[in-house]
Design a protein around this motif. Structure first.
Motif, PDB file in Angstrom:
ATOM      1  N   THR A  74      47.913  48.554  56.323  1.00 55.36           N
ATOM      2  CA  THR A  74      48.813  48.140  57.393  1.00 55.36           C
ATOM      3  C   THR A  74      48.731  46.627  57.587  1.00 55.36           C
ATOM      4  O   THR A  74      47.637  46.052  57.647  1.00 55.36           O
ATOM      5  CB  THR A  74      48.454  48.836  58.716  1.00 55.36           C
TER       6      THR A  74
ATOM      7  N   ASP B  48      53.267  50.851  60.500  1.00 56.00           N
ATOM      8  CA  ASP B  48      52.956  50.426  59.132  1.00 56.00           C
ATOM      9  C   ASP B  48      52.979  48.905  59.025  1.00 56.00           C
ATOM     10  O   ASP B  48      52.437  48.336  58.085  1.00 56.00           O
ATOM     11  CB  ASP B  48      53.957  51.033  58.158  1.00 56.00           C
TER      12      ASP B  48
ATOM     13  N   ARG C  64      46.408  52.557  59.439  1.00 54.71           N
ATOM     14  CA  ARG C  64      45.973  53.043  58.138  1.00 54.71           C
ATOM     15  C   ARG C  64      45.636  51.870  57.222  1.00 54.71           C
ATOM     16  O   ARG C  64      46.140  50.758  57.423  1.00 54.71           O
ATOM     17  CB  ARG C  64      47.082  53.906  57.509  1.00 54.71           C
TER      18      ARG C  64
END
Length: 228
Positions: free
Chosen positions: A185, A159, A182
């Motif tokens: 991020t 993340d 994702r």
């Protein structure tokens, strides 16, 4: 009117923990000797150092800290506090200064973990002892070896990703993890002034590659890129 059942939120600040501050002070003191250490090692290094494998380079530079600055560490701490990542991934632990800032933020968030990578066995042994001394070792997983291999088996997408290992490997490591990143991020790279980082910077600064990127003026500069 004050609610009768109101509570006052509590907060922690691990960067103010005496164990953490004592360890960071000692590490930064050691890092101040980097110039002298590097000069001595420069004389002992082979002329073809640049052609050595990453592992050979790491072993040769095992005595050099190559740290982030305290200001950069505070920036990383603040980013982790704000983003509240479940998994923080670091490429290039060295003696663990940056790792401590990341783990302190994870501790204060009350959730998450730090997965870090390092080639030098000497640095790994020293850093693990340091993490335990600081009381943050339960939040940190150290992956020994080449990050291009060890991070391929990561059990969850990062993340927040910090790239601070050998600069010519930052782009290969990013590309390894890129399919799993994702939207939202954060990807942070240190030392934007170093020429070996140029291919990486060209990549994240090209809108076609799916990032919004900005250079933050701390020490040698940090490139902060948001995956779109």
């Amino acid at each position: 009117m004050t609610p009768t059942n109101s509570t006052t939120p509590t907060s922690t600040h691990s960067l103010a923990d005496p164990r953490v501050t004592a360890v960071l002070d000692r590490l930064f003191e050691g890092a101040e000797r980097d110039g002298t250490t590097a000069a001595r090692m420069d004389e002992a290094l082979p002329d073809d150092f640049g052609s050595l494998s990453p592992q050979q380079q790491a072993d040769a530079a095992a005595g050099i800290y190559m740290p982030i600055s305290a200001a950069a560490g505070t920036l990383l701490y603040s980013l982790v506090r704000a983003v509240r990542p479940a998994t923080v991934v670091e490429f290039g632990m060295s003696f663990g200064i940056s790792t401590l800032y990341l783990a302190a933020a994870v501790r204060d968030n009350g959730t998450g973990r730090v997965v870090t990578t390092e080639l030098s066995a000497d640095k790994i042994a020293a850093a693990r002892a340091t993490f335990a001394e600081a009381g943050l070792d339960d939040l940190i997983t150290v992956l020994p070896g080449d990050a291009r291999h060890t991070l391929g088996a990561l059990d969850a997408p990062p993340d927040l990703l910090l790239l601070d290992g050998w600069k010519d490997l930052c782009l290969p490591v990013l590309r390894l993890l890129e399919p799993r990143l994702r939207p939202g991020t954060l990807v942070v790279a240190d030392d934007v002034d170093l020429p070996n980082l140029r291919p990486y910077l060209d990549h994240v600064r090209d809108p076609a590659n799916g990032y919004e990127s900005v250079t933050f003026p701390v020490e040698d500069g940090m490139e902060i890129s948001c995956r779109l």
